[in-house]
Scaffold this motif. Structure first.
Motif, PDB file in Angstrom:
ATOM      1  N   GLU A  31       0.851  -1.191   0.000  1.00  0.00           N
ATOM      2  CA  GLU A  31       0.000   0.000   0.000  1.00  0.00           C
ATOM      3  C   GLU A  31       0.886   1.240   0.000  1.00  0.00           C
ATOM      4  O   GLU A  31       1.735   1.405   0.875  1.00  0.00           O
ATOM      5  N   GLN A  32       0.691   2.098  -1.003  1.00  0.00           N
ATOM      6  CA  GLN A  32       1.586   3.246  -1.126  1.00  0.00           C
ATOM      7  C   GLN A  32       1.348   4.305  -0.064  1.00  0.00           C
ATOM      8  O   GLN A  32       2.250   5.098   0.242  1.00  0.00           O
ATOM      9  N   ASP A  33       0.174   4.368   0.535  1.00  0.00           N
ATOM     10  CA  ASP A  33      -0.080   5.317   1.616  1.00  0.00           C
ATOM     11  C   ASP A  33       0.532   4.763   2.895  1.00  0.00           C
ATOM     12  O   ASP A  33       0.289   3.611   3.260  1.00  0.00           O
ATOM     13  N   ALA A  34       1.308   5.565   3.572  1.00  0.00           N
ATOM     14  CA  ALA A  34       1.958   5.105   4.797  1.00  0.00           C
ATOM     15  C   ALA A  34       0.993   5.038   5.973  1.00  0.00           C
ATOM     16  O   ALA A  34       1.279   4.395   6.985  1.00  0.00           O
ATOM     17  N   ARG A  35      -0.147   5.675   5.836  1.00  0.00           N
ATOM     18  CA  ARG A  35      -1.115   5.724   6.930  1.00  0.00           C
ATOM     19  C   ARG A  35      -2.148   4.618   6.768  1.00  0.00           C
ATOM     20  O   ARG A  35      -2.556   4.281   5.658  1.00  0.00           O
ATOM     21  N   GLN A  36      -2.578   4.045   7.888  1.00  0.00           N
ATOM     22  CA  GLN A  36      -3.620   3.037   7.888  1.00  0.00           C
ATOM     23  C   GLN A  36      -4.731   3.445   8.847  1.00  0.00           C
ATOM     24  O   GLN A  36      -4.497   4.185   9.814  1.00  0.00           O
ATOM     25  N   ALA A  37      -5.921   2.954   8.583  1.00  0.00           N
ATOM     26  CA  ALA A  37      -7.041   3.227   9.469  1.00  0.00           C
ATOM     27  C   ALA A  37      -6.743   2.656  10.847  1.00  0.00           C
ATOM     28  O   ALA A  37      -6.291   1.515  10.977  1.00  0.00           O
ATOM     29  N   GLY A  38      -6.988   3.482  11.876  1.00  0.00           N
ATOM     30  CA  GLY A  38      -6.647   3.064  13.233  1.00  0.00           C
ATOM     31  C   GLY A  38      -7.792   3.204  14.202  1.00  0.00           C
ATOM     32  O   GLY A  38      -8.950   2.991  13.850  1.00  0.00           O
ATOM     33  N   GLU A  39      -7.475   3.604  15.393  1.00  0.00           N
ATOM     34  CA  GLU A  39      -8.461   3.623  16.465  1.00  0.00           C
ATOM     35  C   GLU A  39      -9.261   4.916  16.519  1.00  0.00           C
ATOM     36  O   GLU A  39     -10.362   4.944  17.053  1.00  0.00           O
ATOM     37  N   ASP A  40      -8.752   6.012  16.001  1.00  0.00           N
ATOM     38  CA  ASP A  40      -9.454   7.295  16.056  1.00  0.00           C
ATOM     39  C   ASP A  40     -10.254   7.452  14.763  1.00  0.00           C
ATOM     40  O   ASP A  40      -9.775   8.002  13.769  1.00  0.00           O
TER      41      ASP A  40
END
Length: 469
Positions: A31-40
């Protein structure tokens, strides 16, 4: 066991990786986006800039296949969805008391939630799978080819590294670079069937106040004018979205990006007015989305597969404009099918292409047909004219038999001609029309003259004051 490389970490990519991993296959997800869906959830939903996925902040209703696939493949993910705030809504809940049970009724359930909640639940589950490696912030630059005719994909290239795979799954979405890579490598071109949808969406998110009313009562979630459609999407954690749909050629569309104008216009439709009357807190600006199309990309033609060692999934294979909310449902059905037959498809993908054409293509074709009719009606402000077709929709909210047929179509359980084409449904609609002799097709939204007066030529503050009056 197969080695699988999955390109793209959206819902289709996550679902495919999870279902493969739980069958013991070795999966690397890129996945090219370094961010992933998390707790917030609110931070990720409202403050994550995702220009490649404009639909991520638009409202979603997750249809029956989402629930069915998750129950079968990952009940822990489904439980996590509910724990994070997703809510079940059965189509028969409209009546208060459900009619006598028939086989399949248990599937006619919508999950009311934002897309980010499903992403977060899938992400958490994928992280727990020991056979799945997630490489965030890694963009696949190219496919790796081996010998053969047709050409065989043997892996992917990320920077200077090569990752070998028995099967590569393109889940990179509607902007996937894979078709261009195949053509550049000398493969026959994928077969693309694309239809522009001349429909524009504008939505705004709200949250019910903790000390305010919680529910508008028994109110339909949709209203319509000859030139516009308005809808409400109840969602997770007291959020809901108000949505307006117009022709892309409507000259008033630009004015609706002003929040006060948008809300004033939405208050002219009974469905959306009922929710706005709850005095909710706005959570977002007006979020527009246009430039949409319905597109089918087949990696096979009359000669057979254009490539082996590669299949496309989710929006890389089929995407439709979000009117009917098919995307997530089809994406997870595809993920399940790939995971079930991965060894077969790694050797020869023709079985996969045949399955997609038989199981999924009819829903794509139906959406194209429906969009053409909707686009024409909105552009021409055409009044509803087919009395019996209009009665079919109205009758569903009075008659559980017709509601069941409507729900089966909506939830991708049965095609429209099959669900509505029974003698039973015909009898019930005929009886309903006999009981409503004065029924005629009509809209419950504003006239064009009222709309023009509302949207143009007045200040936003005066618009909102007038709408609330």
């Amino acid at each position: 066991m197969a080695r699988v490389a999955v390109i793209g970490g959206g819902i289709s990519g996550l679902g495919t990786a999870l279902m493969l991993g739980r069958r013991g296959h070795t999966v690397t997800l890129f996945e090219q986006d370094a961010r992933q869906a998390g707790e917030d959830l609110d931070r990720d939903f409202f403050h994550w800039d995702r220009p490649r996925i404009p639909q991520a902040v638009q409202p979603h209703s997750l249809l029956a296949p989402v629930r069915t696939v998750l129950h079968a493949e990952s009940p822990d993910v489904y439980a996590d969805l509910l724990a994070r705030g997703a809510r079940e809504y059965h189509e028969f809940d409209w009546f208060g008391e459900h009619p006598p049970y028939r086989a399949g009724d248990e599937d006619l359930v919508t999950l009311r939630t934002r897309r980010i909640v499903l992403e977060a639940a899938l992400t958490a589950a994928v992280r727990r799978e020991r056979t799945v490696e997630v490489r965030s912030g890694c963009r696949v630059r190219a496919l790796v080819f081996g010998e053969g005719s047709p050409a065989r994909v043997t892996g992917v290239q990320v920077g200077t590294e090569t990752y070998q795979a028995d099967l590569v799954v393109d889940a990179a979405g509607r902007r996937s670079p894979v078709p261009a890579w195949l053509i550049a490598a000398g493969c026959r071109a994928p077969v693309v069937d694309s239809h522009r949808a001349g429909i524009a969406y504008l939505c705004r998110w709200y949250r019910l106040r903790a000390d305010g009313p919680r529910d508008p009562g028994r109110v339909k979630t949709g209203s319509a004018a000859p030139f516009a459609i308005a809808g409400v999407f109840p969602s997770d954690n007291d959020t809901f979205a108000v949505n307006l749909v117009l022709s892309t050629g409507d000259p008033t569309r630009g004015a609706l990006t002003e929040p006060a104008v948008f809300e004033a216009a939405a208050r002219r439709f009974p469905a959306t007015a009922a929710w706005l009357d709850l005095d909710p807190d706005p959570q977002s600006d007006v979020l527009p989305m246009a430039g949409l199309d319905n597109r089918w990309i087949a990696l096979a033609d009359d000669e057979g597969p254009v490539v082996t060692g590669l299949v496309n999934a989710g929006d890389s294979l089929v995407h439709t404009n979000p009117t009917s909310g098919h995307g997530v449902s089809l994406g997870l059905r595809i993920a399940q099918h790939i995971a079930t037959h991965v060894d077969q498809f790694a050797e020869d993908p023709m079985g996969y292409h045949t399955w997609t054409a038989q199981a999924l293509r009819p829903w794509f074709d139906a959406q194209v047909t429906a969009d053409r009719a909707t686009e024409q009606r909105l552009a021409e402000s055409s009044p509803a004219s087919d009395r019996r077709a209009a009665a079919l929709g109205a009758c569903a909210f009075d008659d559980p038999v017709v509601m069941r047929a409507r729900a089966q179509v909506r939830h991708l359980v049965r095609p429209a001609d099959e669900a509505y084409g029974t003698d039973e449904v015909d009898r019930h609609v005929t009886a309903w029309l006999a009981a409503h002799p004065d029924f005629s097709p009509q809209h419950d939204g504003p006239t064009r003259e009222e709309w023009e007066a509302l949207v143009t030529g007045r200040s936003p503050a005066r618009l909102l004051t007038a709408a609330k009056a």
